[in-house]
Design a protein around this motif. Sequence first.
Motif, PDB file in Angstrom:
ATOM      1  N   THR A 234     111.260  -7.223  58.585  1.00  0.00           N
ATOM      2  CA  THR A 234     111.645  -7.529  57.011  1.00  0.00           C
ATOM      3  C   THR A 234     111.713  -5.603  56.799  1.00  0.00           C
ATOM      4  N   ASN A 235     112.864  -5.236  55.512  1.00  0.00           N
ATOM      5  CA  ASN A 235     112.747  -3.776  55.622  1.00  0.00           C
ATOM      6  C   ASN A 235     112.518  -3.624  54.447  1.00  0.00           C
ATOM      7  N   VAL A 236     111.845  -2.666  53.646  1.00  0.00           N
ATOM      8  CA  VAL A 236     111.011  -2.624  52.555  1.00  0.00           C
ATOM      9  C   VAL A 236     112.787  -2.177  51.816  1.00  0.00           C
ATOM     10  N   VAL A 237     112.210  -2.447  50.820  1.00  0.00           N
ATOM     11  CA  VAL A 237     113.932  -2.576  50.059  1.00  0.00           C
ATOM     12  C   VAL A 237     113.435  -2.950  47.978  1.00  0.00           C
ATOM     13  N   ALA A 238     114.672  -2.495  47.362  1.00  0.00           N
ATOM     14  CA  ALA A 238     113.983  -3.038  45.560  1.00  0.00           C
ATOM     15  C   ALA A 238     112.810  -2.996  44.507  1.00  0.00           C
ATOM     16  N   ALA A 239     113.449  -4.644  45.624  1.00  0.00           N
ATOM     17  CA  ALA A 239     111.872  -5.903  45.590  1.00  0.00           C
ATOM     18  C   ALA A 239     110.645  -5.137  45.597  1.00  0.00           C
ATOM     19  N   ASP A 240     110.880  -4.382  46.216  1.00  0.00           N
ATOM     20  CA  ASP A 240     108.645  -3.627  46.367  1.00  0.00           C
ATOM     21  C   ASP A 240     108.764  -2.890  45.874  1.00  0.00           C
ATOM     22  N   VAL A 241     109.766  -2.583  44.243  1.00  0.00           N
ATOM     23  CA  VAL A 241     109.472  -1.327  43.788  1.00  0.00           C
ATOM     24  C   VAL A 241     109.093  -2.309  42.572  1.00  0.00           C
ATOM     25  N   ASP A 242     107.600  -1.522  41.478  1.00  0.00           N
ATOM     26  CA  ASP A 242     108.431  -2.013  40.792  1.00  0.00           C
ATOM     27  C   ASP A 242     108.138  -1.071  39.134  1.00  0.00           C
ATOM     28  N   SER A 243     108.145   0.632  39.571  1.00  0.00           N
ATOM     29  CA  SER A 243     108.751   1.160  38.411  1.00  0.00           C
ATOM     30  C   SER A 243     109.261   2.760  39.499  1.00  0.00           C
ATOM     31  N   ILE A 244     109.853   3.493  38.890  1.00  0.00           N
ATOM     32  CA  ILE A 244     110.284   4.525  39.880  1.00  0.00           C
ATOM     33  C   ILE A 244     110.528   5.799  38.253  1.00  0.00           C
ATOM     34  N   THR A 245     109.286   6.793  38.103  1.00  0.00           N
ATOM     35  CA  THR A 245     108.734   7.795  37.201  1.00  0.00           C
ATOM     36  C   THR A 245     109.301   8.718  37.457  1.00  0.00           C
ATOM     37  N   ILE A 246     110.438   9.752  37.004  1.00  0.00           N
ATOM     38  CA  ILE A 246     110.540  11.262  37.394  1.00  0.00           C
ATOM     39  C   ILE A 246     110.730  11.172  35.875  1.00  0.00           C
ATOM     40  N   SER A 247     110.484  12.626  36.652  1.00  0.00           N
ATOM     41  CA  SER A 247     109.616  13.851  35.281  1.00  0.00           C
ATOM     42  C   SER A 247     110.729  14.933  35.792  1.00  0.00           C
ATOM     43  N   VAL A 248     110.618  15.743  34.291  1.00  0.00           N
ATOM     44  CA  VAL A 248     111.461  17.134  35.324  1.00  0.00           C
ATOM     45  C   VAL A 248     110.976  18.001  34.353  1.00  0.00           C
ATOM     46  N   ALA A 249     109.861  19.257  35.007  1.00  0.00           N
ATOM     47  CA  ALA A 249     110.038  20.475  34.450  1.00  0.00           C
ATOM     48  C   ALA A 249     110.754  21.195  34.321  1.00  0.00           C
ATOM     49  N   GLY A 250     110.583  22.463  32.789  1.00  0.00           N
ATOM     50  CA  GLY A 250     111.563  23.292  32.903  1.00  0.00           C
ATOM     51  C   GLY A 250     111.740  23.814  31.524  1.00  0.00           C
ATOM     52  N   SER A 251     112.541  24.593  31.008  1.00  0.00           N
ATOM     53  CA  SER A 251     112.351  24.728  29.165  1.00  0.00           C
ATOM     54  C   SER A 251     113.213  23.398  28.949  1.00  0.00           C
ATOM     55  N   MET A 252     112.616  22.946  28.111  1.00  0.00           N
ATOM     56  CA  MET A 252     113.745  21.755  26.834  1.00  0.00           C
ATOM     57  C   MET A 252     113.810  22.248  25.452  1.00  0.00           C
ATOM     58  N   ALA A 253     114.442  23.611  25.360  1.00  0.00           N
ATOM     59  CA  ALA A 253     113.847  24.050  23.921  1.00  0.00           C
ATOM     60  C   ALA A 253     115.346  23.660  23.562  1.00  0.00           C
ATOM     61  N   ALA A 254     116.327  23.838  23.771  1.00  0.00           N
ATOM     62  CA  ALA A 254     117.458  23.607  24.002  1.00  0.00           C
ATOM     63  C   ALA A 254     117.937  22.068  24.410  1.00  0.00           C
ATOM     64  N   PHE A 255     117.125  21.080  24.122  1.00  0.00           N
ATOM     65  CA  PHE A 255     117.575  20.532  24.497  1.00  0.00           C
ATOM     66  C   PHE A 255     116.823  19.218  24.080  1.00  0.00           C
TER      67      PHE A 255
END
Length: 464
Positions: A234-255
């Motif tokens: 039985t493969n690991v699949v998306a149903a095994d995941v509750d959430s995926i949190t992505i954070s990107v660090a860097g300058s946000m001043a103009a965005f």
Amino acid sequence: MLKKFLATVSVAGLMAGAAHAVVLGNATSGAAAAGEPVPLASALDYAGDAVDGNLVVRFGPSAGLFPTGNVLAFVTVTGATFDGALDGSEVVGTTTSVISNGGLNGGTTVTYLISGADLCDAGTPTICSMSLPVVLTGSDVSVSIGFETDAGADVDNTNRTSRVSLDVVDVVPAFAAVFTPDAVATTADLSAANGPFTAFTGASNDDLGDVLVRANTVNYGAGARTVKKDLANTNVVAADVDSITISVAGSMAAFDPAATPAGDFLIGGASADDVDVAGRVATIELPGGALGSVQAVTVSEDGDTAIERSTYVASVNVAVAAASPLTAGASFSGALQSITRNGTQITFPWTQSATQGAASGTSSVFRIGNLVGTDAGAVFVEAKNTSEAGYTNPGVVQVAPSIDANGELVVNSAQLETLLGNFGRGDVEFTVEAEPFDLTGRQFVVRNGNVQQVIGGTIDQDLN
């Protein structure tokens, strides 16, 4: 409780006195046809004895026949223990099999006395096998086997101490992440219509790269295989995941989407849940269904704020679903593309404004020299930080329209404060429309009549 499994190890070439060596192969549920190990997730409840099943060991000669008399099979399992006492019925395909030694509940070794081993087929064995009920301990699982005749003679150069081993189960991470920086430069334009660096150059794009979070795969040579969450293939699949949190660090001043006019920072085509300008990070939480999907990281400038030079690093946290047998998620990080500015930047640290310097009798002189016989372009300056509470930063300000061919630009503390205001103490960054190896940059600090050289040399050597 994970389902029980059958891990199959093939043993070939057991003719007494032959020059062959015993060959082991794996036909476990979830193993490749080539007999490679089963890639099993490391984040399972091994400590709770929840990963159990059967190791099924097939055996047969590589050519010819096994000896017609009785043979002893010495078997040791590592990375697992027997789940109950063995009784000899684990061996099939031969005439008879009984326990000669070992095979106790919780043990790892057993010796079988086998008759009729000459019935086993040669080459890739399919007839004879051993089914060993085990509980996995959380480390890689292997099986070692040696054979002797009942008279004590070696069989195919193996015996009770000289054995052949095979990896049956490979314990590996359940998840993987791939970070791909974009290949097209993302460069803020010194000559942007709304002011320096308020837009990207025409040759740039707004893509910083991609983030892919997926079930882990392992390639042992016969092709990539998805990691299993049990030993029933039985493969690991998306149903095994509750959430995926992505954070990107860097300058946000103009965005900043909260600014007027608004910018935006997008992950997977959607605006980030939170853009923290002061904290220099943007974050989004994606559903488990995002497993296996590429998430593009893009920016949209507000057109008013100067876009800063910045590196960008993405961090990922995978949280597993409550119903999954996986007991823990995973965390990853990787670099995306940096945002750059065209022109040459040089930063002078620990710089005082004229007002602050006057209190201690200190002033600064900044000199930028042009080493080539053509004019350099415009020169700009920016206070990158400040020690003064309530300071209003004007951003990127033009100092001069150009630097003459083989000429110089000299700016003192008073002139700098006229341009930037009283920033107190901070780091000051000059930007010149020229190549760094065509320029020199120096800051002189004059204190009580003494001159101190702070930075010297060509800017490509001294750029910090």
